[in-house]
Design a protein around this motif. Structure first.
Motif, PDB file in Angstrom:
ATOM      1  N   HIS A   1       3.667   9.121 -19.665  1.00 20.19           N
ATOM      2  CA  HIS A   1       4.235   8.412 -18.516  1.00 20.19           C
ATOM      3  C   HIS A   1       3.133   7.930 -17.563  1.00 20.19           C
ATOM      4  CE1 HIS A   1       7.179   7.254 -15.526  1.00 20.19           C
ATOM      5  NE2 HIS A   1       6.432   7.853 -14.623  1.00 20.19           N
ATOM      6  N   PHE A   2       3.396   6.779 -16.940  1.00 20.84           N
ATOM      7  CA  PHE A   2       2.518   6.281 -15.880  1.00 20.84           C
ATOM      8  C   PHE A   2       3.369   5.673 -14.777  1.00 20.84           C
ATOM      9  CE2 PHE A   2       3.293   2.489 -18.331  1.00 20.84           C
ATOM     10  CZ  PHE A   2       3.412   1.503 -17.371  1.00 20.84           C
ATOM     11  N   SER A   3       2.773   5.573 -13.604  1.00 22.22           N
ATOM     12  CA  SER A   3       3.421   4.946 -12.470  1.00 22.22           C
ATOM     13  C   SER A   3       2.345   4.295 -11.605  1.00 22.22           C
ATOM     14  CB  SER A   3       4.186   6.002 -11.665  1.00 22.22           C
ATOM     15  OG  SER A   3       4.836   5.397 -10.576  1.00 22.22           O
ATOM     16  N   LEU A   4       2.542   3.026 -11.250  1.00 22.80           N
ATOM     17  CA  LEU A   4       1.620   2.284 -10.391  1.00 22.80           C
ATOM     18  C   LEU A   4       2.367   1.797  -9.162  1.00 22.80           C
ATOM     19  CD1 LEU A   4      -0.026  -0.107 -13.012  1.00 22.80           C
ATOM     20  CD2 LEU A   4      -1.132   1.834 -11.928  1.00 22.80           C
ATOM     21  N   ARG A   5       1.666   1.764  -8.036  1.00 21.99           N
ATOM     22  CA  ARG A   5       2.226   1.211  -6.803  1.00 21.99           C
ATOM     23  C   ARG A   5       1.108   0.472  -6.082  1.00 21.99           C
ATOM     24  NH1 ARG A   5       2.516   1.688  -1.442  1.00 21.99           N
ATOM     25  NH2 ARG A   5       4.522   1.473  -0.400  1.00 21.99           N
ATOM     26  N   TYR A   6       1.433  -0.741  -5.599  1.00 22.10           N
ATOM     27  CA  TYR A   6       0.437  -1.529  -4.882  1.00 22.10           C
ATOM     28  C   TYR A   6       1.129  -2.411  -3.853  1.00 22.10           C
ATOM     29  CZ  TYR A   6      -3.272  -4.870  -3.920  1.00 22.10           C
ATOM     30  OH  TYR A   6      -4.202  -5.671  -3.296  1.00 22.10           O
ATOM     31  N   ASP A   7       0.654  -2.374  -2.615  1.00 21.02           N
ATOM     32  CA  ASP A   7       1.170  -3.248  -1.565  1.00 21.02           C
ATOM     33  C   ASP A   7       0.330  -4.527  -1.579  1.00 21.02           C
ATOM     34  OD1 ASP A   7       2.017  -4.597   0.702  1.00 21.02           O
ATOM     35  OD2 ASP A   7       2.143  -2.778   1.914  1.00 21.02           O
ATOM     36  N   THR A   8       0.968  -5.628  -1.908  1.00 25.09           N
ATOM     37  CA  THR A   8       0.268  -6.913  -2.022  1.00 25.09           C
ATOM     38  C   THR A   8      -0.099  -7.512  -0.674  1.00 25.09           C
ATOM     39  OG1 THR A   8       2.293  -8.224  -2.033  1.00 25.09           O
ATOM     40  CG2 THR A   8       1.493  -7.395  -4.165  1.00 25.09           C
ATOM     41  N   GLU A   9       0.426  -6.935   0.402  1.00 25.76           N
ATOM     42  CA  GLU A   9       0.125  -7.370   1.772  1.00 25.76           C
ATOM     43  C   GLU A   9       0.358  -8.861   1.962  1.00 25.76           C
ATOM     44  OE1 GLU A   9      -3.843  -5.882   2.258  1.00 25.76           O
ATOM     45  OE2 GLU A   9      -3.109  -3.856   2.641  1.00 25.76           O
ATOM     46  N   GLY A  10       1.453  -9.361   1.395  1.00 26.38           N
ATOM     47  CA  GLY A  10       1.836 -10.751   1.599  1.00 26.38           C
ATOM     48  C   GLY A  10       1.198 -11.751   0.657  1.00 26.38           C
ATOM     49  N   LYS A  11       0.347 -11.290  -0.252  1.00 30.12           N
ATOM     50  CA  LYS A  11      -0.256 -12.227  -1.209  1.00 30.12           C
ATOM     51  C   LYS A  11       0.846 -12.723  -2.139  1.00 30.12           C
ATOM     52  CE  LYS A  11      -4.615  -9.783  -1.005  1.00 30.12           C
ATOM     53  NZ  LYS A  11      -4.243  -8.591  -0.251  1.00 30.12           N
ATOM     54  N   ASN A  12       0.937 -14.022  -2.284  1.00 27.28           N
ATOM     55  CA  ASN A  12       2.040 -14.601  -3.032  1.00 27.28           C
ATOM     56  C   ASN A  12       1.569 -15.193  -4.358  1.00 27.28           C
ATOM     57  OD1 ASN A  12       4.616 -15.362  -3.617  1.00 27.28           O
ATOM     58  ND2 ASN A  12       4.522 -17.264  -2.458  1.00 27.28           N
ATOM     59  N   PHE A  13       1.107 -14.327  -5.248  1.00 29.91           N
ATOM     60  CA  PHE A  13       0.783 -14.748  -6.600  1.00 29.91           C
ATOM     61  C   PHE A  13       1.173 -13.623  -7.541  1.00 29.91           C
ATOM     62  CE2 PHE A  13      -2.889 -12.214  -5.690  1.00 29.91           C
ATOM     63  CZ  PHE A  13      -3.417 -12.688  -4.506  1.00 29.91           C
ATOM     64  N   SER A  14       1.141 -13.878  -8.816  1.00 33.20           N
ATOM     65  CA  SER A  14       1.589 -12.867  -9.770  1.00 33.20           C
ATOM     66  C   SER A  14       0.491 -11.846 -10.048  1.00 33.20           C
ATOM     67  CB  SER A  14       2.066 -13.520 -11.063  1.00 33.20           C
ATOM     68  OG  SER A  14       1.079 -14.343 -11.599  1.00 33.20           O
ATOM     69  N   PHE A  15       0.931 -10.745 -10.600  1.00 25.92           N
ATOM     70  CA  PHE A  15       0.067  -9.646 -10.977  1.00 25.92           C
ATOM     71  C   PHE A  15       0.378  -9.283 -12.427  1.00 25.92           C
ATOM     72  CE2 PHE A  15       0.162  -9.595  -6.470  1.00 25.92           C
ATOM     73  CZ  PHE A  15      -1.006  -8.997  -6.039  1.00 25.92           C
ATOM     74  N   THR A  16      -0.574  -8.668 -13.113  1.00 29.30           N
ATOM     75  CA  THR A  16      -0.365  -8.286 -14.511  1.00 29.30           C
ATOM     76  C   THR A  16      -0.643  -6.805 -14.688  1.00 29.30           C
ATOM     77  OG1 THR A  16      -1.042 -10.493 -15.237  1.00 29.30           O
ATOM     78  CG2 THR A  16      -1.014  -8.756 -16.905  1.00 29.30           C
ATOM     79  N   VAL A  17       0.300  -6.113 -15.341  1.00 26.36           N
ATOM     80  CA  VAL A  17       0.102  -4.725 -15.744  1.00 26.36           C
ATOM     81  C   VAL A  17      -0.516  -4.749 -17.136  1.00 26.36           C
ATOM     82  CG1 VAL A  17       1.216  -2.527 -16.309  1.00 26.36           C
ATOM     83  CG2 VAL A  17       2.094  -3.919 -14.411  1.00 26.36           C
ATOM     84  N   TYR A  18      -1.656  -4.090 -17.282  1.00 24.91           N
ATOM     85  CA  TYR A  18      -2.329  -3.975 -18.583  1.00 24.91           C
ATOM     86  C   TYR A  18      -2.223  -2.534 -19.064  1.00 24.91           C
ATOM     87  CZ  TYR A  18      -4.493  -8.515 -17.777  1.00 24.91           C
ATOM     88  OH  TYR A  18      -4.711  -9.860 -17.559  1.00 24.91           O
ATOM     89  N   VAL A  19      -1.663  -2.348 -20.248  1.00 26.44           N
ATOM     90  CA  VAL A  19      -1.582  -1.022 -20.859  1.00 26.44           C
ATOM     91  C   VAL A  19      -2.635  -0.975 -21.955  1.00 26.44           C
ATOM     92  CG1 VAL A  19      -0.109   0.585 -22.125  1.00 26.44           C
ATOM     93  CG2 VAL A  19       0.888  -0.887 -20.357  1.00 26.44           C
TER      94      VAL A  19
END
Length: 111
Positions: free
Chosen positions: A59-77
């Motif tokens: 199991h994994f869990s990620l959390r990130y506050d983008t602080e209003g940045k409006n672009f996409s993010f990618t989860v890499y496993v």
């Protein structure tokens, strides 16, 4: 407004979780790298913002506050360091998204 942060809040937080297993057996993969990259700047312009590893149950869990940045993010496993025994996976997520990726099945790579 003292202490007021216009860009904090649940609508800017990305949450992603899942369980990584071997596709053929369903056995959990522990200690595997999982990362979240910002996709700002187009191709080649990504930046690693959060990393973790899978636990003994995969199991994994990620959390990130983008602080209003409006672009996409990618989860890499399985990325940096890449474990050459397994394939990898990537999933695009957006600011404000909570995403349970469920069971992520990685194939074993033969010698």
């Amino acid at each position: 407004l003292g202490g007021c942060d216009l860009f904090s809040g649940e609508d800017t937080v990305i949450r992603a979780s899942g369980t990584v297993v071997i596709a053929s057996t369903g056995e959990p993969i522990s200690g595997l790298s999982v990362a979240l990259d910002s996709d700002a700047g187009g191709p080649g312009g990504h930046r690693r913002v959060v990393t973790t590893r899978t636990d003994s149950a995969g199991h994994f869990s990620l959390r990130y506050d983008t602080e209003g940045k409006n672009f996409s993010f990618t989860v890499y496993v399985n990325d940096n360091p890449f474990d050459s025994r397994y394939t990898g996976r990537r999933v695009i997520v957006q600011p404000g998204e909570t995403r349970n990726l469920g069971m992520i099945e990685l194939e074993e790579i033969g010698d």
